[in-house]
Design a protein around this motif. Structure first.
Motif, PDB file in Angstrom:
ATOM      1  N   GLU A 145      -7.743  -8.061  -9.194  1.00 10.39           N
ATOM      2  CA  GLU A 145      -7.701  -6.721  -8.631  1.00 10.39           C
ATOM      3  C   GLU A 145      -9.094  -6.264  -8.221  1.00 10.39           C
ATOM      4  OE1 GLU A 145      -6.507  -3.761 -11.458  1.00 10.39           O
ATOM      5  OE2 GLU A 145      -5.753  -2.430  -9.896  1.00 10.39           O
ATOM      6  N   CYS A 192      -7.062  -9.135  -0.759  1.00 10.61           N
ATOM      7  CA  CYS A 192      -5.803  -8.694  -0.133  1.00 10.61           C
ATOM      8  C   CYS A 192      -5.174  -9.824   0.670  1.00 10.61           C
ATOM      9  CB  CYS A 192      -6.023  -7.469   0.742  1.00 10.61           C
ATOM     10  SG  CYS A 192      -6.908  -7.798   2.279  1.00 10.61           S
ATOM     11  N   ARG A 193      -6.015 -10.748   1.105  1.00 10.64           N
ATOM     12  CA  ARG A 193      -5.571 -11.833   1.970  1.00 10.64           C
ATOM     13  C   ARG A 193      -5.461 -13.152   1.196  1.00 10.64           C
ATOM     14  NH1 ARG A 193      -9.978 -14.049   6.177  1.00 10.64           N
ATOM     15  NH2 ARG A 193     -10.602 -15.172   4.293  1.00 10.64           N
ATOM     16  N   GLY A 239      -5.422  -3.643   3.063  1.00 17.01           N
ATOM     17  CA  GLY A 239      -4.428  -4.695   2.861  1.00 17.01           C
ATOM     18  C   GLY A 239      -4.422  -5.738   3.964  1.00 17.01           C
ATOM     19  N   ALA A 260      -3.124   0.389  -3.582  1.00 16.58           N
ATOM     20  CA  ALA A 260      -2.384  -0.871  -3.662  1.00 16.58           C
ATOM     21  C   ALA A 260      -1.582  -0.883  -4.955  1.00 16.58           C
ATOM     22  CB  ALA A 260      -3.362  -2.040  -3.635  1.00 16.58           C
ATOM     23  N   MET A 280      -8.918  -1.741  -2.861  1.00 16.28           N
ATOM     24  CA  MET A 280      -8.272  -2.147  -1.601  1.00 16.28           C
ATOM     25  C   MET A 280      -7.959  -0.910  -0.788  1.00 16.28           C
ATOM     26  SD  MET A 280      -5.672  -5.196  -2.537  1.00 16.28           S
ATOM     27  CE  MET A 280      -6.275  -6.669  -3.383  1.00 16.28           C
ATOM     28  N   PHE A 327       1.847  -7.388   1.200  1.00 19.83           N
ATOM     29  CA  PHE A 327       0.586  -8.066   1.437  1.00 19.83           C
ATOM     30  C   PHE A 327       0.296  -9.092   0.334  1.00 19.83           C
ATOM     31  CE2 PHE A 327      -0.258  -3.735   3.276  1.00 19.83           C
ATOM     32  CZ  PHE A 327      -0.265  -4.130   4.604  1.00 19.83           C
ATOM     33  N   GLY A 328      -0.495 -10.084   0.684  1.00 21.21           N
ATOM     34  CA  GLY A 328      -1.093 -10.971  -0.308  1.00 21.21           C
ATOM     35  C   GLY A 328      -0.218 -12.143  -0.708  1.00 21.21           C
ATOM     36  N   MET A 387       0.876  -1.165   0.000  1.00 26.07           N
ATOM     37  CA  MET A 387       0.000   0.000   0.000  1.00 26.07           C
ATOM     38  C   MET A 387       0.920   1.223   0.000  1.00 26.07           C
ATOM     39  SD  MET A 387      -3.091  -1.306   0.029  1.00 26.07           S
ATOM     40  CE  MET A 387      -4.076   0.180   0.280  1.00 26.07           C
ATOM     41  N   CYS A 413     -12.221  -5.398  -0.979  1.00 29.46           N
ATOM     42  CA  CYS A 413     -11.614  -6.261  -2.010  1.00 29.46           C
ATOM     43  C   CYS A 413     -12.319  -7.594  -2.136  1.00 29.46           C
ATOM     44  CB  CYS A 413     -10.132  -6.454  -1.729  1.00 29.46           C
ATOM     45  SG  CYS A 413      -9.806  -7.431  -0.256  1.00 29.46           S
TER      46      CYS A 413
END
Lengths: 277, 394
Positions: free
Chosen positions: A235, A256-257, A241, A50, A238, A92-93, A40, A248
């Protein structure tokens, strides 16, 4: 939710609306990350968006983010000069799963087809760097298929050339050719048939507009690629995050997760093929 | 139960005691002596809302409510019970997850930035008069904000220091369906003290169960008696009657899967025609957690980042460069309802709905989540579309 202040140490204009920022933390060490993950980024006083990481973990040096100017925050980020500051939270992610895990260090021998549409190459760049680096160790063949609206929209031209020199098959197609364009014309899916990979032993990494990924994924599956081995980077809006802000969601996924990189199989193919509007 | 063990002296967790009607006031005053900021349900602007209380007389004494789809009214009741009503529009969510919350502020001086986070130093909070469905809704929010990969320190700090005295529900509204969601009218976990208000020939009193050490200590420090078998039976009768009065029900058997396979059901368009996309349901919902993160610049140049509640009914909620993903009202209603009853399970391994009925009462056009779910269950079209999807993916 408080960002770490980073300084812009280099800035490159890629196209008329894409700028690459190289960032170093003002204090402390650079973060570790995996290709496909995102940060982010804050333009102080404007907001936070993001943006994918486009460096390779094996590179030492600054974080790379390529930002396309599509709104207030991304515009502000694109306008920050060298020496300016950017807030960074992350990484993240989920990732593209191309970085050999510490435990095994084993090289993947499958063919890898990387399909990018426009700025979709940014989250894939680190993955291609990792894959190309494994070629001398006997890593699987690498095919980089890039689609752009027109020749001026092709990003990372020097990287494409370097990957080709290192042994990757690099194919580029544009939707609308210029008078100087002698390459392939057509949607990126038209590059698949003659690229030369073995569908039965292929994994695919896709990033670009959702419609491009949908048609590319379907085409790959039709060619015989295992849907579980087709990864897409999705996408949505977001704002945190962290799995807290709810923006999201895509069906049962919090991107994001649970994303942004997810296998095009089962639930995701359903979500991508169904009307959300 | 611990009837025999509870004495005028020491109470232990799990023990059951009895407080007379004045005991409630003693309890609130004792919490204040212990340094707690005390809050509870109060009547404000014609509705029962969370608010500060300094004694039992601040509670909605002798107040009754009438609720229905798109309807909420308070009236005077011919008794002096404290808790003879169902939940109003304000939930306790806002105490832990405020509608607007500062995350940090920054002073930018040329190319240097100084970031400051707010100090989390609110006094400990005691809530007297939370309902069982609200205890359940906080457990749902805990899953999202405290028990995932990341822990929200702002939420956690407030949540963990809070003393909860829950009051079991004797008067569910016509909009209530907590019995269907296993979140009421009784309560088994998630409290320091659980009270049940009794008002019968044996007098106006509370059965009080200590859920934690702090709940037990508090009970020990105020006048109380042992709960008799009659008291326990009276509590049971109150709860049985409350279940019988539950205004609505929701068949949760297989519900998550039913909604997941009915994404193309015509009912979504039908409800989309009625829904105003006003976001009232998400604002009164005790589990809705969506938020926006926004920056603003103060007049002195300070930059402030805040988190504020947002709603999946806003077009902007799904905005992605180029436009919103969910452009129609029906797609946004579907997002909200399937999230509550279906995908919440996938994301957080719990329901997103506790059956409090607020979204029904506060919907200006009276859309009823239980009725919408039932309409889809009556004509499950999902099998056909599942086959279609399989055709696409294989």
């Amino acid at each position: 939710m408080t960002p770490v202040v980073h300084r812009v140490v280099a800035r490159t204009r890629e196209t008329d609306d894409v700028v690459t920022l190289c960032l170093e933390p003002v204090d402390g060490p650079r973060m570790d990350f995996l290709p496909g993950q995102f940060n982010m980024l804050s333009a102080f006083g404007v907001g936070e968006v993001a943006i994918s990481l486009s460096g390779a973990p094996r590179d030492v040096g600054p974080l790379r983010h390529s930002v396309r100017d599509v709104g207030a925050v991304s515009r502000a980020l694109c306008q920050i000069e060298v020496g300016g500051v950017v807030g960074v939270r992350g990484p993240f992610g989920t990732d593209w799963r191309v970085t050999p895990r510490e435990e095994t260090r084993s090289v993947d021998h499958r063919d890898t087809v990387v399909v990018a549409g426009g700025i979709g190459l940014a989250p894939l760049r680190g993955a291609v760097c990792e894959l190309v680096a494994t070629l001398p160790e006997g890593g699987g063949r690498v095919f980089v298929l890039v689609g752009a609206r027109e020749p001026s929209q092709i990003v990372f031209g020097e990287d494409l050339a370097a990957w080709a020199r290192a042994g990757a098959t690099v194919l580029v197609s544009v939707d609308r050719p210029s008078s100087l364009w002698h390459g392939h014309v057509g949607l990126v899916t038209t590059l698949l048939a003659d690229a030369g990979f073995n569908p039965a032993n292929t994994r695919a990494l896709l990033c670009g507009p959702e419609i491009m990924m949908r048609f590319t994924a379907r085409a790959l599956v039709d060619m015989g690629v295992n849907p579980l081995a087709v990864l897409v980077s999705l996408e949505r809006n977001m704002q945190c995050g962290l799995g807290w802000c709810g923006h999201c969601q895509l069906g049962s996924l919090l991107l994001c997760r649970d994303g942004p990189v997810v296998p095009y199989a089962g639930i995701v193919s359903g979500l991508m093929n169904e009307r959300e509007r | 139960m611990g009837t025999e063990r509870a004495t005028r002296g020491t109470v232990r967790p799990g023990d059951v005691a009895v407080l007379d009607a004045n005991g409630l006031d003693a309890l609130i005053r004792r919490l204040r002596e212990l340094g707690f900021e005390t809050k509870g349900p109060v009547v404000r602007d014609g509705a029962i809302m969370p608010g500060p209380i300094s004694g039992a007389s601040d509670l909605p004494v002798g107040v009754a409510d009438e609720q229905g789809p798109g309807r909420y009214r308070l009236s005077a009741a011919p008794h002096s019970r404290f808790f003879d009503w169902a939940v109003g529009p304000g939930s306790w969510k806002a105490e832990f997850f405020p509608a607007v919350q500062e995350l940090w502020r920054a002073n930018v001086d040329g190319a240097s930035v100084a970031l400051m986070e707010p100090i989390l130093d609110a006094p400990p909070l005691a809530i007297v008069g939370m309902r069982p469905c609200e205890v359940a809704s906080l457990a749902v929010l805990d899953r999202v904000l405290m028990e995932g990969s990341y822990r929200d320190p702002r939420y956690a700090q407030r949540r963990e220091g809070t003393f909860v005295a829950v009051v079991e529900c004797a008067s569910p509204a016509a909009t209530c369906f907590c019995a269907s969601m296993a979140s009421g009218p009784s309560v088994d976990v998630g409290f320091d003290l659980a009270l049940t208000e009794l008002d019968d020939e044996r007098g106006h009193r509370f059965v009080a169960r200590a859920g934690t050490e702090s709940g037990a200590e508090l009970l020990s420090s105020i006048d109380h008696g042992s709960a008799s078998t009659e008291d326990l039976n009276a509590r049971e009768q109150v709860l049985v009657a409350a279940r019988a009065r539950m205004g609505r029900e929701l068949d949760t058997e297989g519900l998550a899967g039913l909604l997941a396979r009915n994404i193309d059901h015509p009912q979504w368009a039908e409800v989309g025609d009625r829904c105003l996309s006003c976001a009232n349901c998400t604002l009164v919902c005790p589990t809705c957690f969506c938020s926006d993160v926004r920056d603003s610049s103060e007049l002195d140049g300070t930059i402030v980042r805040r988190r504020a509640w947002s709603s999946c009914f806003d077009l902007e909620h799904s905005y992605l460069h180029g436009g919103a993903v969910r452009t129609s009202t029906s797609s946004r209603y579907r997002q909200w309802m399937t999230h509550k009853l279906s995908t919440w399970w996938d994301q957080f391994d719990t329901t997103g709905c506790v059956g409090c009925g607020r979204c029904i009462a506060w919907c200006p056009v009276g859309i009823d989540i239980t009725e919408e779910a039932a309409a889809i269950a009556r004509s499950d079209t999902g099998l056909a579309s599942r086959v279609e999807l399989r055709g696409v993916t294989s």
